[in-house]
Scaffold this motif. Structure first.
Motif, PDB file in Angstrom:
ATOM      1  N   CYS A  81     101.094  32.332 -45.944  1.00  0.00           N
ATOM      2  CA  CYS A  81     102.151  31.603 -45.368  1.00  0.00           C
ATOM      3  C   CYS A  81     102.297  30.440 -46.369  1.00  0.00           C
ATOM      4  O   CYS A  81     101.509  29.886 -46.832  1.00  0.00           O
ATOM      5  CB  CYS A  81     102.064  31.310 -44.075  1.00  0.00           C
ATOM      6  N   GLY A  82     103.761  29.658 -46.265  1.00  0.00           N
ATOM      7  CA  GLY A  82     103.629  28.527 -46.956  1.00  0.00           C
ATOM      8  C   GLY A  82     102.672  27.356 -46.422  1.00  0.00           C
ATOM      9  O   GLY A  82     102.277  26.457 -47.137  1.00  0.00           O
ATOM     10  N   THR A  83     102.393  27.544 -44.838  1.00  0.00           N
ATOM     11  CA  THR A  83     101.310  26.537 -44.322  1.00  0.00           C
ATOM     12  C   THR A  83     100.118  26.901 -44.908  1.00  0.00           C
ATOM     13  O   THR A  83      99.241  25.750 -45.102  1.00  0.00           O
ATOM     14  CB  THR A  83     101.369  26.786 -43.023  1.00  0.00           C
ATOM     15  N   ASP A  84      99.832  28.074 -45.389  1.00  0.00           N
ATOM     16  CA  ASP A  84      98.468  28.069 -46.365  1.00  0.00           C
ATOM     17  C   ASP A  84      98.361  27.521 -47.196  1.00  0.00           C
ATOM     18  O   ASP A  84      97.427  27.076 -47.713  1.00  0.00           O
ATOM     19  CB  ASP A  84      98.190  29.658 -46.484  1.00  0.00           C
ATOM     20  N   LYS A  85      99.417  27.529 -48.011  1.00  0.00           N
ATOM     21  CA  LYS A  85      99.624  26.647 -49.397  1.00  0.00           C
ATOM     22  C   LYS A  85      99.519  25.155 -49.145  1.00  0.00           C
ATOM     23  O   LYS A  85      98.767  24.464 -49.800  1.00  0.00           O
ATOM     24  CB  LYS A  85     100.999  26.930 -50.095  1.00  0.00           C
ATOM     25  N   ALA A  86     100.184  24.785 -47.992  1.00  0.00           N
ATOM     26  CA  ALA A  86      99.943  23.255 -47.751  1.00  0.00           C
ATOM     27  C   ALA A  86      98.390  23.099 -47.349  1.00  0.00           C
ATOM     28  O   ALA A  86      97.839  21.990 -47.809  1.00  0.00           O
ATOM     29  CB  ALA A  86     100.744  22.741 -46.493  1.00  0.00           C
ATOM     30  N   LEU A  87      97.529  23.858 -46.733  1.00  0.00           N
ATOM     31  CA  LEU A  87      96.324  23.654 -46.172  1.00  0.00           C
ATOM     32  C   LEU A  87      95.584  23.594 -47.207  1.00  0.00           C
ATOM     33  O   LEU A  87      94.593  22.667 -47.253  1.00  0.00           O
ATOM     34  CB  LEU A  87      96.002  24.696 -45.100  1.00  0.00           C
ATOM     35  N   TYR A  88      95.680  24.325 -48.178  1.00  0.00           N
ATOM     36  CA  TYR A  88      94.935  24.627 -49.265  1.00  0.00           C
ATOM     37  C   TYR A  88      94.895  23.170 -50.289  1.00  0.00           C
ATOM     38  O   TYR A  88      94.021  23.066 -50.945  1.00  0.00           O
ATOM     39  CB  TYR A  88      95.289  25.714 -50.257  1.00  0.00           C
ATOM     40  N   ASN A  89      96.163  22.750 -50.227  1.00  0.00           N
ATOM     41  CA  ASN A  89      96.284  21.458 -50.990  1.00  0.00           C
ATOM     42  C   ASN A  89      95.989  20.335 -50.431  1.00  0.00           C
ATOM     43  O   ASN A  89      96.336  18.961 -50.769  1.00  0.00           O
ATOM     44  CB  ASN A  89      97.671  21.384 -51.488  1.00  0.00           C
ATOM     45  N   GLY A  90      95.506  20.539 -49.082  1.00  0.00           N
ATOM     46  CA  GLY A  90      94.872  19.444 -48.134  1.00  0.00           C
ATOM     47  C   GLY A  90      96.117  18.473 -47.311  1.00  0.00           C
ATOM     48  O   GLY A  90      95.795  17.548 -46.858  1.00  0.00           O
ATOM     49  N   LEU A  91      97.236  19.254 -47.186  1.00  0.00           N
ATOM     50  CA  LEU A  91      98.258  18.820 -46.418  1.00  0.00           C
ATOM     51  C   LEU A  91      98.257  19.573 -45.009  1.00  0.00           C
ATOM     52  O   LEU A  91      97.575  20.474 -44.628  1.00  0.00           O
ATOM     53  CB  LEU A  91      99.731  19.242 -47.147  1.00  0.00           C
ATOM     54  N   PRO A  92      98.857  18.902 -43.772  1.00  0.00           N
ATOM     55  CA  PRO A  92      98.652  19.514 -42.571  1.00  0.00           C
ATOM     56  C   PRO A  92      99.469  20.692 -42.336  1.00  0.00           C
ATOM     57  O   PRO A  92     100.660  20.830 -43.221  1.00  0.00           O
ATOM     58  CB  PRO A  92      99.311  18.168 -41.671  1.00  0.00           C
TER      59      PRO A  92
END
Length: 339
Positions: free
Chosen positions: A38-49
């Motif tokens: 998911c796009g959320t996984d991209k965010a988490l990978y980059n340190g975003l919530p």
């Protein structure tokens, strides 16, 4: 067991000896079949919530399907061998928002693949309350994306839909494409998908018959004051402003796209007042899994034509780091249908 572990921000590591989780009395152990990215996984990978903060080391993967491998002593609704999918969001049931029927705003949200290990592993655990049976006529591959379907379903649930309406979805990502299918299932007379990738747009025309607009090369085709429902599924100020402009008098604008936490957009407040617009946010998927399973079972939503890439653990980082582009939807084959 084999698992893909986020050991730090922007660092994923395949580990062959990651501990197989131990279940609690109210939990099931699931042999993972497929896991969506998911796009959320991209965010988490980059340190975003995401829906919550992910603290390394953690196994991501909040879109999952699989087969029950073990059940806790208090579990009554599942048995070993059951085909299942999991709603990752676990609510506390005690905070103000849970007790006022808004669990998506839970102050103590726990989430599979975000705050606890998820499906980028051979096995993961989940409380029985968030596990759902997969019907026999639904593949485990399709069941892996029930979670994003449920998020799209929640967004559409927030809208007041009628057959006379014309809808515009701005954004040809996976969620935007799912929202188009769900809106069509509600009987709207016209659904238009505006995106930037010709291949995705052509795929939606071919498989689902949607009217499409390339919003990059022909943004003028998204006409102002023209749509009863506008769904912004990008999360950028430019498209958020375009969404408000596209809504006609009495229209509804659903802000579905996930923007940067520091981003803002401009809105003409007089137009909001004079057109009597409704601007609505949408967050996660409170209790929409049953409806989403039903949409798959009936065929009203078909995600399989939207899945463009099947990856293994070793190539997930290529996707979340942005090395792979123009992806409609990527999923990870863990054990596959043989789970």
């Amino acid at each position: 067991m084999k698992a893909l572990v986020m050991t730090d921000v922007k660092k994923l590591e395949v580990q062959d000896d990651y501990p197989t989780p131990t279940i609690q009395p109210n939990e099931v152990l699931i042999h993972t079949a497929w896991a969506g990215i998911c796009g959320t996984d991209k965010a988490l990978y980059n340190g975003l919530p995401g829906s919550a903060d992910a603290v390394p080391p953690i196994v991501l993967g909040h879109e999952n399907s699989g087969v029950v491998a073990e059940v806790g002593q208090d579990v009554v609704g599942f048995k070993v061998g059951d085909r299942v999918s999991v709603d990752p969001n676990i609510y506390c049931h005690k905070c103000f928002f849970c007790r006022t029927s808004r669990p998506e705003l839970c102050e103590h949200l726990d989430a599979v693949g975000v705050t606890r290990d998820g499906g980028f592993a051979e096995y993961f655990t989940a409380p029985e309350e968030v596990v759902y049976h997969v019907p026999d006529n639904v593949s485990l591959e399709a069941a892996a994306v029930i979670e994003p379907i449920s998020c799209a379903e929640h967004g559409v649930d927030l809208l007041d839909t009628h057959p006379y309406q014309k809808a515009l979805i701005i954004g040809d990502g996976f969620e935007g494409q799912l929202i188009a299918q769900i809106l069509r299932s509600r009987g709207l007379q016209e659904v238009t998908l505006a995106g930037t990738v010709d291949e995705k747009l052509a795929n939606n025309e071919e498989h689902f018959g949607f009217k499409t607009i390339n919003n990059l090369t022909h943004p003028e085709e998204v006409q102002a004051d023209s749509y009863d429902i506008v769904v912004e599924a990008v999360g950028l100020p430019k498209t958020q402003e375009q969404a408000v402009e596209a809504a006609r008098r009495g229209g509804q604008v659903l802000m579905f796209g996930v923007g940067n936490p520091s981003s803002t957009f401009n809105v003409n407040t007089y137009k909001v007042y004079q057109r009597q617009l409704t601007i609505q946010g949408s967050f996660i998927n409170p209790y929409t899994f049953e409806d989403s399973v039903a949409l798959l079972q009936s065929g009203d939503v078909d995600p399989l034509p939207l899945i463009s890439n099947v990856l293994d653990f070793a190539h997930v980082e290529d996707f979340v780091s942005g090395k792979l582009g123009n992806i409609s939807k990527a999923i990870v084959k863990v054990a596959g249908e043989e789970a």
